[in-house]
Scaffold this active site. Structure first.
Site, short mmCIF file in Angstrom:
data_model
loop_
_atom_site.label_atom_id
_atom_site.label_comp_id
_atom_site.label_asym_id
_atom_site.label_seq_id
_atom_site.Cartn_x
_atom_site.Cartn_y
_atom_site.Cartn_z
N LYS A 76 0.75 -1.23 0.03
CA LYS A 76 -0.09 -0.02 0.19
C LYS A 76 0.87 1.19 -0.12
CE LYS A 76 -3.96 1.89 2.58
NZ LYS A 76 -4.77 2.01 3.85
N SER A 151 -9.78 2.00 2.76
CA SER A 151 -8.90 2.63 2.21
C SER A 151 -7.85 1.98 1.46
CB SER A 151 -7.94 3.55 2.79
OG SER A 151 -7.25 3.01 3.82
N SER A 175 -9.97 -0.35 7.04
CA SER A 175 -9.40 -0.31 5.72
C SER A 175 -8.74 -1.57 5.03
CB SER A 175 -8.49 0.86 5.68
OG SER A 175 -9.18 2.11 5.75
#
Lengths: 486, 95
Positions: A76, A151, A175
């Site tokens: 990420k 997210s 997330s």
């Protein structure tokens, strides 16, 4: 190989059926073919990935292979990577190249993994749809008109579309688990403190926790062994002995007490989600688990509590972005104050600004007790709800999200509507507890549904055991998205 | 509890985020929506509940007071918007 598990890939590399360079090329080609449509990656550096792959092949030939030697993994874009952009999905960091690696990035490198690239995400991890990314939203591989969740939406979309065997994510209010559910992959949020936050761009420090996303619980167990561990550079890193998270994967579920919180099965749950989660619970029962109703009475307050505490912490954490030491600086300004104000107005997107302003408000003089302290008290009540439930059951099962993936733009005009959708994933981080999401079927539209399992502190091995047994009896996790066929 | 235009401008200044006159209405409306949401907390009586700052009972670790970092200021400043002779440049603060 695109669809293989980590242990299958590892075996293929060990027997020289494929080299890491060939394997990495395969995934890079897949990214090249799909990323224009899915936007799951913000940064890919093919030369660097291939160089790392060749180095991994050389290490393996020299007889020094570690757990993930030669296996490609994506991070990420919240994890700092030396020599490669770390944007956090923000214009503020659009050109930021970190001078150091995050602890998690170091751990994967030490385990021999090849860095495939950096995955798209909501700006500063603030969002549940990936739509707040400065780089445009990632899209759901099951239907490109839909959001992948957020997210960690890019990470989930990339794993679902078989653009990477595994990816890292972070979870503050869901997330990792929510995008895993919406994209039909497996994702684990560990107990707070298990994975070091060093080099992970901070959003809400008392909640943020890194974790893995992959195609199966067995893969998650291996990845967690790589990620977890004490790090003195994170003041909240927990000092405890390393664990073998695969030790209990095959343990039978006979006698396992599964709590079903009645607040997680009320109105507002989509019928397709209710049906799939109900079926999953019956599968656990078929394997000998005992289900019982439990209550988490303060569940309805978790969203309001979260939207006080997380913005409060964010308003403090994001004060570091001032246009002085790194990141964006406005081109024109009158004086120092004007430079700060313009830099931050230009560098942050609407959702991030909204949360900073909310956080500033709840921490300001005259409101601190009414909002911030009240939220901290309710946080304790939410944690106590879990403690009472875990006195009666070993794991808690329920839906990860009340709905399956929704259309791009469907909720982006009404932030509160978006916030309320995270009602089932927000409580665990408030209490600091681990949780995972695994695919458990599809709704009428053919979209994946996520089953959430939550456990007591440091019960990751147990959660992975339950998830793995479930995946041994079902094949939902093995389905390939229809908008990203192999 | 809802905010006024003046309060939004005051918050924006505290947060060091410029909110232009044309944006204030939209920002105000959305902040008020969020405040409405968090207002729900007020209906619970929490007298006697100890505030929870953190999930785990953590103690600050102590370490030897010794140098553990090497000087990397050139590397760290390589990502700064404006640097001169090892110093970060900002607009003039003191006349």
């Amino acid at each position: 190989m695109l669809n293989a598990s980590l242990s299958e890939i590892s075996a293929a590399l060990a027997t020289k059926a494929i080299s890491s360079a060939e394997l990495t090329r395969l995934f890079l080609d897949r990214i090249r073919a799909l990323n224009h449509a899915l936007n799951a990656f913000i940064t890919v550096d093919e030369e660097r990935s291939l160089a790392e792959a060749r180095a991994a092949d050389a290490r393996r030939a020299a007889g020094s292979a570690a757990a993930l030697t030669g296996i490609p993994v994506a991070h990420k874009d919240i994890f700092c990577t030396r020599g490669m952009l770390t944007t956090c999905g923000s214009r503020m960091l659009a050109n930021y190249v970190s001078p150091y690696d995050a602890h998690v990035v170091e751990r994967f490198a030490r385990a021999g993994a090849v860095l495939l690239g950096k995955c798209n995400m909501d700006e500063f991890a603030m969002g549940s749809s990936n739509e707040t990314s400065h780089f445009g939203p990632a899209r759901n591989p099951w239907d490109r008109r839909l959001v992948p969740g957020g997210s960690s939406g890019g990470s989930a979309a990339a794993v679902a579309a078989r653009m990477t065997p595994a990816a890292t994510g972070t979870d503050t209010g869901g997330s990792i688990r929510q995008p895993a559910a919406l994209c039909g992959v497996s994702g684990l949020k560990p107990t707070y403190g298990l994975v070091s936050r060093y080099g992970m761009v901070a959003f809400a420090s008392s909640l943020d926790q890194g974790g893995p996303l992959a195609k199966s619980a067995a893969d998650l167990a291996l990845l967690l062994e790589v990620m977890a561990g004490f790090d003195a550079r994170d003041s909240t890193s927990v000092e405890r002995a390393p664990e073998d998270y695969r030790r209990d994967l095959d343990r039978p579920l006979a006698g396992l007490r599964v709590g079903l919180p009645k607040e997680y099965f009320g109105d507002g749950l989509e019928p397709g989600v209710r049906r799939a989660v109900g079926e999953a619970v019956r599968e656990l029962e078929r394997q000998g688990a005992i289900t019982l109703e439990v209550s988490l009475p303060n569940t309805g307050l978790a969203v309001p509590v979260y939207y006080v505490l997380a913005p409060a912490e964010a308003s403090s954490n994001l004060s570091r972005f001032d246009g002085v030491r790194y990141g964006h600086r406005a081109a024109q300004y009158d004086d120092l104050l004007d430079m700060y104000c313009r830099t931050r107005a230009e560098g942050f997107g609407a959702e991030v600004k909204r949360r900073i302003l909310i956080g500033t408000y709840v921490l300001s003089h005259g409101y601190y007790d009414a909002y911030y302290v009240q939220a901290q008290k309710l946080r304790r009540l939410i944690a106590q709800d879990f403690a009472a439930a875990f006195a009666r059951c070993d794991v808690i099962a329920g839906p990860t999200s009340p709905s399956t993936a929704f259309a791009l733009g469907a909720k982006s005009d009404d932030p509160v509507q978006m916030y309320l959708n995270d009602i089932f994933t927000i409580p665990a981080p408030l209490a600091g507890l681990p949780g995972l999401s695994i695919p458990c079927g599809f709704d009428d539209k053919g979209l994946p549904v996520g089953l959430q399992l939550m456990g007591d502190y440091f019960s990751e091995a147990r959660l992975l055991n339950v998830a793995h047994r479930y995946q041994q009896a079902t094949d939902w996790h093995a389905r390939v998205p229809k908008d990203a066929p192999l | 509890m809802s905010l006024s235009h003046d309060q939004v401008q005051r918050l924006a200044l505290l947060a060091r985020i410029a909110v232009g006159p044309g944006e204030t209405d939209a920002v105000l409306a959305q902040l008020n929506r969020v405040l409405e949401l968090i207002e729900q907390m007020q209906k619970v009586d929490t007298r006697g509940v100890e505030p929870m700052a953190h999930a785990l009972d953590l103690r600050q670790r102590v370490r030897e007071d010794s140098v553990t970092e090497r000087d990397q200021h050139a590397l760290f400043q390589s990502v700064a918007p404006a640097v001169e002779r090892g110093l970060y440049l900002v607009p003039k603060v003191i006349e």
